[in-house]
Write a protein that holds these residues in place. Structure first.
Motif, PDB file in Angstrom:
ATOM      1  N   PRO A 175       1.216  -1.043   0.195  1.00  0.00           N
ATOM      2  CA  PRO A 175       0.041  -0.345   0.229  1.00  0.00           C
ATOM      3  C   PRO A 175       0.818   1.326   0.299  1.00  0.00           C
ATOM      4  O   PRO A 175       0.138   1.908  -0.925  1.00  0.00           O
ATOM      5  CB  PRO A 175      -0.882  -0.509   1.388  1.00  0.00           C
ATOM      6  N   VAL A 176       1.655   1.076   0.348  1.00  0.00           N
ATOM      7  CA  VAL A 176       3.134   2.491   0.920  1.00  0.00           C
ATOM      8  C   VAL A 176       3.377   2.793  -0.435  1.00  0.00           C
ATOM      9  O   VAL A 176       3.221   4.244  -1.577  1.00  0.00           O
ATOM     10  CB  VAL A 176       3.447   2.311   1.726  1.00  0.00           C
ATOM     11  N   VAL A 177       3.998   1.474  -1.205  1.00  0.00           N
ATOM     12  CA  VAL A 177       3.862   1.842  -3.223  1.00  0.00           C
ATOM     13  C   VAL A 177       3.008   2.524  -3.781  1.00  0.00           C
ATOM     14  O   VAL A 177       2.829   3.359  -4.566  1.00  0.00           O
ATOM     15  CB  VAL A 177       5.131   0.429  -3.491  1.00  0.00           C
ATOM     16  N   ARG A 178       1.780   1.916  -3.740  1.00  0.00           N
ATOM     17  CA  ARG A 178       0.774   1.728  -4.489  1.00  0.00           C
ATOM     18  C   ARG A 178       0.216   3.311  -4.125  1.00  0.00           C
ATOM     19  O   ARG A 178      -0.545   4.076  -4.979  1.00  0.00           O
ATOM     20  CB  ARG A 178      -0.568   1.362  -3.991  1.00  0.00           C
ATOM     21  N   ARG A 388       1.880 -10.101   3.113  1.00  0.00           N
ATOM     22  CA  ARG A 388       2.944  -8.364   3.656  1.00  0.00           C
ATOM     23  C   ARG A 388       3.861  -8.384   3.286  1.00  0.00           C
ATOM     24  O   ARG A 388       4.866  -9.446   3.080  1.00  0.00           O
ATOM     25  CB  ARG A 388       3.076  -9.477   5.431  1.00  0.00           C
ATOM     26  N   LEU A 389       3.706  -6.700   2.880  1.00  0.00           N
ATOM     27  CA  LEU A 389       4.822  -6.111   2.999  1.00  0.00           C
ATOM     28  C   LEU A 389       5.098  -5.360   3.579  1.00  0.00           C
ATOM     29  O   LEU A 389       3.773  -4.026   4.048  1.00  0.00           O
ATOM     30  CB  LEU A 389       4.340  -5.514   1.193  1.00  0.00           C
ATOM     31  N   LYS A 390       6.413  -4.581   4.064  1.00  0.00           N
ATOM     32  CA  LYS A 390       6.341  -3.379   4.679  1.00  0.00           C
ATOM     33  C   LYS A 390       7.871  -2.888   4.470  1.00  0.00           C
ATOM     34  O   LYS A 390       9.041  -3.531   3.744  1.00  0.00           O
ATOM     35  CB  LYS A 390       7.719  -4.185   6.186  1.00  0.00           C
ATOM     36  N   PRO A 391       8.087  -1.693   3.899  1.00  0.00           N
ATOM     37  CA  PRO A 391       9.334  -0.692   3.675  1.00  0.00           C
ATOM     38  C   PRO A 391       9.891  -1.004   4.671  1.00  0.00           C
ATOM     39  O   PRO A 391      10.292  -0.867   5.597  1.00  0.00           O
ATOM     40  CB  PRO A 391       8.417   0.933   3.268  1.00  0.00           C
TER      41      PRO A 391
END
Length: 417
Positions: A175-178, A388-391
């Protein structure tokens, strides 16, 4: 575009393909392509090491980001767990976005995220060019590292198939990238004569897609099946299909590890040897270096290259991506290469050698085989998490000590970054 649909994907015509053998081919092509990127570079990898290969990748990604190219790299937290803060900071300060897949805290210094790994190795440049294979970003994929080097493969592709690869890769963006991302227009013009299908494996909608493509091809084989795979311990169905093919006169050849990077893997593979050899399957153990490849061919046209091993982790737990390719030229090129690999750098296994000590090993083989075959079902008792993705940020290059418990909490954390 002429496309033929089936339940696991779409066959696209009009693609070009180039086989890349080992890091010597792969890194040169990937780094040059990143250097020529104009709009976007998307990378997924299981392993990124901070060695001369990782540093070379870092440099080209920084250069791309500094000239205005959008760069997003997704790495697995288990496979890529020890990057220094300085290494990460140099990239993030330049504008490279780095995502960790399934970040987990260590327990007494041990990594806890053992299963359901992001094992895919994908690169997409400007939504026009893609690479898929089994090669990680580490120096042990370079031939000049000697006996510690790994034998591995990838393909470079252009054409309509890139649209599917691009959609798959953008589906891995968090979501942060999007929040600041908009998709590129995919160029789908035909560039060659190869037909291709992208098959993925995940824990939601595509749980058996890669295995199903293997099974379909083997069930219709009439001449030859050649498989070169690092970790060979497939399902009952897979083994039965190999046996059936050999019984009807198909030349079935397996090239497996003879110098394994993990000795336990070779032991698991050998549990299947006697049963296969009795049916006429030819087995070679590659001894020049560790075999890390995940390639196969059937008859004169069908081939596959990708990240999926033929073991319980890849076939039932990990996130994987394979290209299935119908192209006579690639099939023949891969056939000649594997034929040379078997002849010059492998040792053929025979029943006589395996029979030594068989009387006391038989009960252990039986119990071990059936336990390992049911291992994915045992692991499946644990909850299947979402994406699950975290910057990744410096100086805190690795995940925080607190475990991310759910995706709502993940989104809250990312909003505060």
């Amino acid at each position: 575009m002429n496309a033929k649909k089936n339940k696991v994907g779409t066959w696209h015509e009009g693609n070009s393909v180039e086989l890349l053998i080992n890091g010597d081919d792969f890194f040169t092509q990937v780094f040059e392509s990143i250097g020529a990127a104009q709009q976007e570079v998307l990378i997924e990898t299981f392993i990124l090491f901070e060695d001369r290969v990782g540093e070379a990748l870092q440099r080209v990604l920084i250069d791309a980001a500094q000239r205005g190219v959008r760069v997003v790299m997704t790495v697995d937290d288990y496979g890529t767990s020890d990057l220094s803060s300085a290494f990460v900071r140099e990239m993030t300060d330049a504008g490279v976005q780095i995502q960790l897949f399934d970040p987990r805290p260590k327990l007494m210094g041990m990594r806890t995220n053992l299963f359901r790994r992001l094992h895919r190795k994908v690169v997409v440049i400007d939504a026009q060019l893609a690479f898929i294979g089994g090669i990680n970003y580490s120096v042990d994929h370079m031939a000049d590292t000697g006996i510690t080097a790994k034998q591995d493969y990838a393909v470079k592709v252009r054409g309509p198939i890139v649209a599917d690869i691009y959609r798959s890769t953008t589906g891995m963006l968090g979501p942060v990238v999007r929040k600041s991302w908009s998709p590129l227009k995919v160029v789908t013009r035909q560039t060659g004569s190869a037909r291709m299908l992208l098959a993925e494996r995940d824990n939601r909608e595509h749980t058996t897609d890669i295995e199903e493509q293997y099974l379909r091809a083997m069930s219709t084989a009439t001449q030859r099946i050649t498989i070169a795979n690092a970790y060979f311990f497939p399902s009952y169905r897979f083994l039965r299909e190999l046996r059936s093919a050999a019984r009807r006169g198909v030349k079935v050849t397996l090239i497996l590890q003879g110098q394994p990077d993990m000795p336990f893997v070779r032991m698991c593979s050998r549990l299947t040897y006697t049963w296969l050899l009795r049916e006429g399957v030819v087995i070679h153990e590659y001894t020049q270096r560790a075999l890390h490849g995940k390639v196969a061919l059937v008859d004169q046209e069908w081939s596959t290259v990708g990240s999926s091993n033929l073991d319980p982790l890849s076939l039932a737990l990990n996130l994987e991506a394979n290209l299935f390719i119908r192209d006579q030229r690639l099939n023949q090129q891969l056939h000649e290469h594997l034929k040379e690999l078997a002849a010059a750098h492998s040792k053929q296994v025979n029943l006589k050698g395996l029979a030594k000590g068989q009387w006391w090993r038989a009960p252990m083989i039986f119990l071990s085989f059936h336990f390992l075959r049911h291992f994915p079902a045992i692991a499946g008792l644990f909850p299947v998490h979402g994406l699950r993705l975290k910057p990744m940020r410096a100086p805190q290059a690795l995940p925080a000590a607190a475990e991310i418990k759910n995706e709502d909490e993940l989104h809250d954390q990312e909003k505060s970054v």
